[in-house]
Motif scaffolding. Structure first.
Motif, PDB file in Angstrom:
ATOM      1  N   ALA A 315      -9.306  57.853  43.609  1.00 47.86           N
ATOM      2  CA  ALA A 315     -10.723  57.870  44.014  1.00 47.86           C
ATOM      3  C   ALA A 315     -11.038  59.237  44.607  1.00 47.86           C
ATOM      4  O   ALA A 315     -10.142  59.940  45.081  1.00 47.86           O
ATOM      5  N   PRO A 316     -12.307  59.641  44.604  1.00 52.78           N
ATOM      6  CA  PRO A 316     -12.676  60.954  45.161  1.00 52.78           C
ATOM      7  C   PRO A 316     -12.347  61.042  46.646  1.00 52.78           C
ATOM      8  O   PRO A 316     -12.508  60.066  47.381  1.00 52.78           O
ATOM      9  N   GLY A 317     -11.911  62.216  47.092  1.00 52.71           N
ATOM     10  CA  GLY A 317     -11.648  62.430  48.514  1.00 52.71           C
ATOM     11  C   GLY A 317     -12.910  62.212  49.326  1.00 52.71           C
ATOM     12  O   GLY A 317     -13.987  62.667  48.960  1.00 52.71           O
ATOM     13  N   GLY A 318     -12.767  61.507  50.446  1.00 55.56           N
ATOM     14  CA  GLY A 318     -13.913  61.238  51.315  1.00 55.56           C
ATOM     15  C   GLY A 318     -14.686  59.991  50.950  1.00 55.56           C
ATOM     16  O   GLY A 318     -15.574  59.573  51.691  1.00 55.56           O
ATOM     17  N   SER A 319     -14.385  59.370  49.781  1.00 56.40           N
ATOM     18  CA  SER A 319     -15.092  58.147  49.386  1.00 56.40           C
ATOM     19  C   SER A 319     -14.609  56.985  50.265  1.00 56.40           C
ATOM     20  O   SER A 319     -13.537  57.035  50.854  1.00 56.40           O
ATOM     21  N   PRO A 320     -15.413  55.918  50.377  1.00 49.32           N
ATOM     22  CA  PRO A 320     -15.111  54.874  51.362  1.00 49.32           C
ATOM     23  C   PRO A 320     -13.905  54.008  51.022  1.00 49.32           C
ATOM     24  O   PRO A 320     -13.624  53.718  49.863  1.00 49.32           O
ATOM     25  N   ILE A 321     -13.213  53.592  52.086  1.00 49.35           N
ATOM     26  CA  ILE A 321     -12.184  52.558  52.015  1.00 49.35           C
ATOM     27  C   ILE A 321     -12.720  51.372  52.808  1.00 49.35           C
ATOM     28  O   ILE A 321     -13.159  51.538  53.953  1.00 49.35           O
ATOM     29  N   LEU A 322     -12.707  50.194  52.197  1.00 44.93           N
ATOM     30  CA  LEU A 322     -13.273  48.997  52.825  1.00 44.93           C
ATOM     31  C   LEU A 322     -12.182  48.019  53.224  1.00 44.93           C
ATOM     32  O   LEU A 322     -11.128  47.939  52.572  1.00 44.93           O
ATOM     33  N   GLN A 372     -16.277  45.933  55.196  1.00 43.55           N
ATOM     34  CA  GLN A 372     -16.640  46.932  56.203  1.00 43.55           C
ATOM     35  C   GLN A 372     -15.932  48.251  55.928  1.00 43.55           C
ATOM     36  O   GLN A 372     -14.755  48.282  55.573  1.00 43.55           O
ATOM     37  N   LYS A 373     -16.628  49.369  56.110  1.00 42.91           N
ATOM     38  CA  LYS A 373     -16.033  50.692  55.904  1.00 42.91           C
ATOM     39  C   LYS A 373     -15.085  50.996  57.060  1.00 42.91           C
ATOM     40  O   LYS A 373     -15.495  51.016  58.223  1.00 42.91           O
ATOM     41  N   ILE A 374     -13.799  51.203  56.759  1.00 44.93           N
ATOM     42  CA  ILE A 374     -12.801  51.423  57.803  1.00 44.93           C
ATOM     43  C   ILE A 374     -12.165  52.808  57.741  1.00 44.93           C
ATOM     44  O   ILE A 374     -11.569  53.262  58.715  1.00 44.93           O
ATOM     45  N   ALA A 375     -12.270  53.478  56.598  1.00 48.22           N
ATOM     46  CA  ALA A 375     -11.609  54.782  56.438  1.00 48.22           C
ATOM     47  C   ALA A 375     -12.193  55.506  55.225  1.00 48.22           C
ATOM     48  O   ALA A 375     -13.115  54.998  54.576  1.00 48.22           O
ATOM     49  N   ALA A 376     -11.642  56.709  54.956  1.00 52.12           N
ATOM     50  CA  ALA A 376     -12.071  57.487  53.792  1.00 52.12           C
ATOM     51  C   ALA A 376     -10.843  57.876  52.974  1.00 52.12           C
ATOM     52  O   ALA A 376      -9.771  58.172  53.519  1.00 52.12           O
ATOM     53  N   VAL A 377     -10.998  57.892  51.667  1.00 50.82           N
ATOM     54  CA  VAL A 377      -9.901  58.239  50.763  1.00 50.82           C
ATOM     55  C   VAL A 377      -9.449  59.679  51.006  1.00 50.82           C
ATOM     56  O   VAL A 377     -10.265  60.570  51.272  1.00 50.82           O
ATOM     57  N   GLY A 378      -8.134  59.895  50.930  1.00 52.74           N
ATOM     58  CA  GLY A 378      -7.614  61.248  51.104  1.00 52.74           C
ATOM     59  C   GLY A 378      -6.272  61.411  50.418  1.00 52.74           C
ATOM     60  O   GLY A 378      -5.911  60.646  49.512  1.00 52.74           O
ATOM     61  N   SER A 379      -5.515  62.412  50.889  1.00 50.08           N
ATOM     62  CA  SER A 379      -4.200  62.679  50.301  1.00 50.08           C
ATOM     63  C   SER A 379      -3.221  63.065  51.406  1.00 50.08           C
ATOM     64  O   SER A 379      -2.403  63.966  51.231  1.00 50.08           O
ATOM     65  N   THR A 384       0.332  63.084  46.396  1.00 52.10           N
ATOM     66  CA  THR A 384       0.132  64.256  45.535  1.00 52.10           C
ATOM     67  C   THR A 384      -1.252  64.274  44.897  1.00 52.10           C
ATOM     68  O   THR A 384      -1.439  64.801  43.822  1.00 52.10           O
ATOM     69  N   GLY A 385      -2.206  63.677  45.586  1.00 53.51           N
ATOM     70  CA  GLY A 385      -3.590  63.671  45.085  1.00 53.51           C
ATOM     71  C   GLY A 385      -4.400  62.594  45.791  1.00 53.51           C
ATOM     72  O   GLY A 385      -3.843  61.666  46.383  1.00 53.51           O
ATOM     73  N   ASN A 386      -5.722  62.747  45.769  1.00 48.60           N
ATOM     74  CA  ASN A 386      -6.598  61.785  46.441  1.00 48.60           C
ATOM     75  C   ASN A 386      -6.454  60.387  45.840  1.00 48.60           C
ATOM     76  O   ASN A 386      -6.682  60.196  44.649  1.00 48.60           O
ATOM     77  N   HIS A 387      -6.077  59.428  46.667  1.00 49.10           N
ATOM     78  CA  HIS A 387      -6.015  58.039  46.225  1.00 49.10           C
ATOM     79  C   HIS A 387      -5.806  57.119  47.426  1.00 49.10           C
ATOM     80  O   HIS A 387      -5.443  57.582  48.514  1.00 49.10           O
ATOM     81  N   LEU A 388      -6.042  55.849  47.228  1.00 47.75           N
ATOM     82  CA  LEU A 388      -5.725  54.829  48.231  1.00 47.75           C
ATOM     83  C   LEU A 388      -4.507  54.050  47.757  1.00 47.75           C
ATOM     84  O   LEU A 388      -4.520  53.486  46.661  1.00 47.75           O
ATOM     85  N   HIS A 389      -3.468  54.023  48.577  1.00 48.82           N
ATOM     86  CA  HIS A 389      -2.338  53.129  48.320  1.00 48.82           C
ATOM     87  C   HIS A 389      -2.640  51.843  49.087  1.00 48.82           C
ATOM     88  O   HIS A 389      -2.678  51.829  50.317  1.00 48.82           O
ATOM     89  N   PHE A 390      -2.867  50.757  48.354  1.00 47.05           N
ATOM     90  CA  PHE A 390      -3.262  49.481  48.952  1.00 47.05           C
ATOM     91  C   PHE A 390      -2.115  48.482  48.805  1.00 47.05           C
ATOM     92  O   PHE A 390      -1.676  48.177  47.683  1.00 47.05           O
ATOM     93  N   GLY A 391      -1.594  48.016  49.944  1.00 47.01           N
ATOM     94  CA  GLY A 391      -0.485  47.068  49.918  1.00 47.01           C
ATOM     95  C   GLY A 391      -0.855  45.754  50.583  1.00 47.01           C
ATOM     96  O   GLY A 391      -1.705  45.712  51.486  1.00 47.01           O
ATOM     97  N   VAL A 392      -0.226  44.670  50.143  1.00 43.62           N
ATOM     98  CA  VAL A 392      -0.419  43.347  50.744  1.00 43.62           C
ATOM     99  C   VAL A 392       0.955  42.776  51.091  1.00 43.62           C
ATOM    100  O   VAL A 392       1.870  42.789  50.256  1.00 43.62           O
TER     101      VAL A 392
END
Length: 407
Positions: A315-322, A372-379, A384-392
């Motif tokens: 995802a683009p850097g700075g885009s929302p993480i919910l 709810q917006k809790i953070a912003a995508v980054g690296s 090695t690049g802008n993304h969200l690693h989402f784990g459960v």
């Protein structure tokens, strides 16, 4: 008698013209009374815009200086990543501020454009009123005033007529002064609007340059992570280093889970949070693709098959993480591996983890809602690049996030 009546009509016509123009310019006169104050305000706005332009030009990130500063820490990858992530956070904050400034300036320009249009309309009304007055005076000339004096019946009558003439002259002077002042105000409106447009363009250019700086540093980190991995004496050592990194992640997460479990023991059973079985919201709504699925995969750096414990959403850097679901934030911190990360407790030993963020908007202990917006995508971290690693995680182990995501 007829001549006297004619003179009286002329006086009434003249006074009527004055009152008619005054009524027509009611808003103009009111605005003109504020002209001096308005002019000072416009001059202050123009100076402020000029200062904003200077600040934008001098506040850009010096990427070369940052890279030079980071050279010393390259011997220790963990230190290098942590230091570089701090710079990334700083640039991302600046970039967010610039984007907000662009939006604000676009709104201000819209307001100032309307102000200029209204000022030009008012100036046109003033011009038409003056033109009518000049035409009237040209047609009547000084003969009107001479006839008024000659027809005076007494000294008192003559003084009354002199008052009429003085009133007309005073109105003419006031009207001219207002027109000159408003012409200056219109010119300042135009200059102010142009300055704001220049600030907007500077802000857009600065945002573009900061974004390029951000991407340049992310690329530098990617190269360094690959270089360090390639420099390790053997593939086995590289794998051990990677596994140690994942072990450190798991140790951090497990410790957090244990702390939460201990806290829950202190609560009555009816007070403990319960997961109601609902589907999760997509945590990165701006994602362009899933760059890595959950499960076994070929590691991009080590080139060996390893288990991937979450979903990577490019995802683009700075885009929302919910927040994927309602819950309590049990961690909002930084680690060398996960970067900026958040962990949320949803009840019944179910947790979600969000890694590599550029910014965190919630703190430990916060109650959050699904979407709810809790953070912003980054690296940040080992990324090695802008993304969200989402784990459960469920009952102390990672599970496939797709089991909880709708769509």
């Amino acid at each position: 008698m007829m001549k006297r009546w004619k003179n009286m009509v002329c006086v009434l016509v003249c006074l009527g013209l004055v009152l008619g123009i005054a009524r027509k310019c009611e808003t103009t006169v009111y605005a003109s009374e504020l002209t001096n104050e308005s002019i000072k305000k416009k001059e202050a706005e123009i100076n402020k815009a000029k200062e904003e332009k200077k600040a934008l030009q001098s506040g850009l990130t010096d990427v070369k200086a940052l890279k030079k500063k980071l050279e010393a820490s390259k011997a220790d990858l963990a230190s290098y990543v942590a230091e570089l992530d701090a710079d990334l956070n700083s640039i991302q904050t600046k970039l967010n501020e610039l984007k907000a400034m662009v939006e604000e300036k676009e709104e201000e320009i819209e307001v100032k454009t309307k102000e200029l249009e209204e000022a030009i309309d008012t100036q046109q009304v003033q011009y038409e009123a003056m033109k009518n007055r000049i035409k009237f005076m040209y047609e009547k000339g000084d003969t009107l005033f001479l006839e008024l004096f000659l027809e005076a019946k007494s000294f008192g009558d003559m003084l009354n007529k002199a008052d009429y003439i003085e009133m007309l002259s005073s109105y003419d002077r006031k009207m001219l002064d207002e027109y000159v002042a408003y012409a200056e105000y219109v010119a300042l409106c135009k200059e102010g609007l142009e300055e704001e447009r220049e600030v907007l363009e500077e802000a857009r250019a600065a945002a573009k340059e900061e974004e390029a700086s951000l991407n340049e540093l992310i690329a530098a980190k990617e190269q360094e992570i690959y270089r360090v991995s390639g420099d390790i004496q053997s593939q086995e050592a590289a794998i051990k280093e990677y596994e140690a990194s994942i072990a450190a992640e798991n140790e951090t997460i497990a410790a957090l889970e244990a702390a939460v479990a201990e806290e829950k023991k202190k609560l009555a059973a009816e007070q403990a949070r319960k997961y109601d079985g609902g589907m999760f919201a997509w945590p990165a709504p701006s994602y362009t693709r899933i760059s890595d699925e959950y499960g076994n995969r070929l590691h991009p750096v080590l080139n060996v098959t390893k288990f991937h414990n979450g979903l990577d959403m490019a995802a683009p850097g700075g885009s929302p993480i919910l927040a994927a679901y309602d819950g309590t934030v049990v961690a909002a911190a930084y680690s060398g591996s996960m970067g900026n990360y958040i962990m949320i407790d949803h009840g019944d030993s179910l947790y979600t983890i969000y890694m590599h963020a550029s910014a965190l908007y919630v703190s430990k202990g916060a109650e959050v809602s699904k979407g709810q917006k809790i953070a912003a995508v980054g690296s940040t971290g080992r990324s090695t690049g802008n993304h969200l690693h989402f784990g459960v995680r469920l009952n102390g182990s990672y599970v496939n996030p797709r089991n909880y995501l709708g769509g």
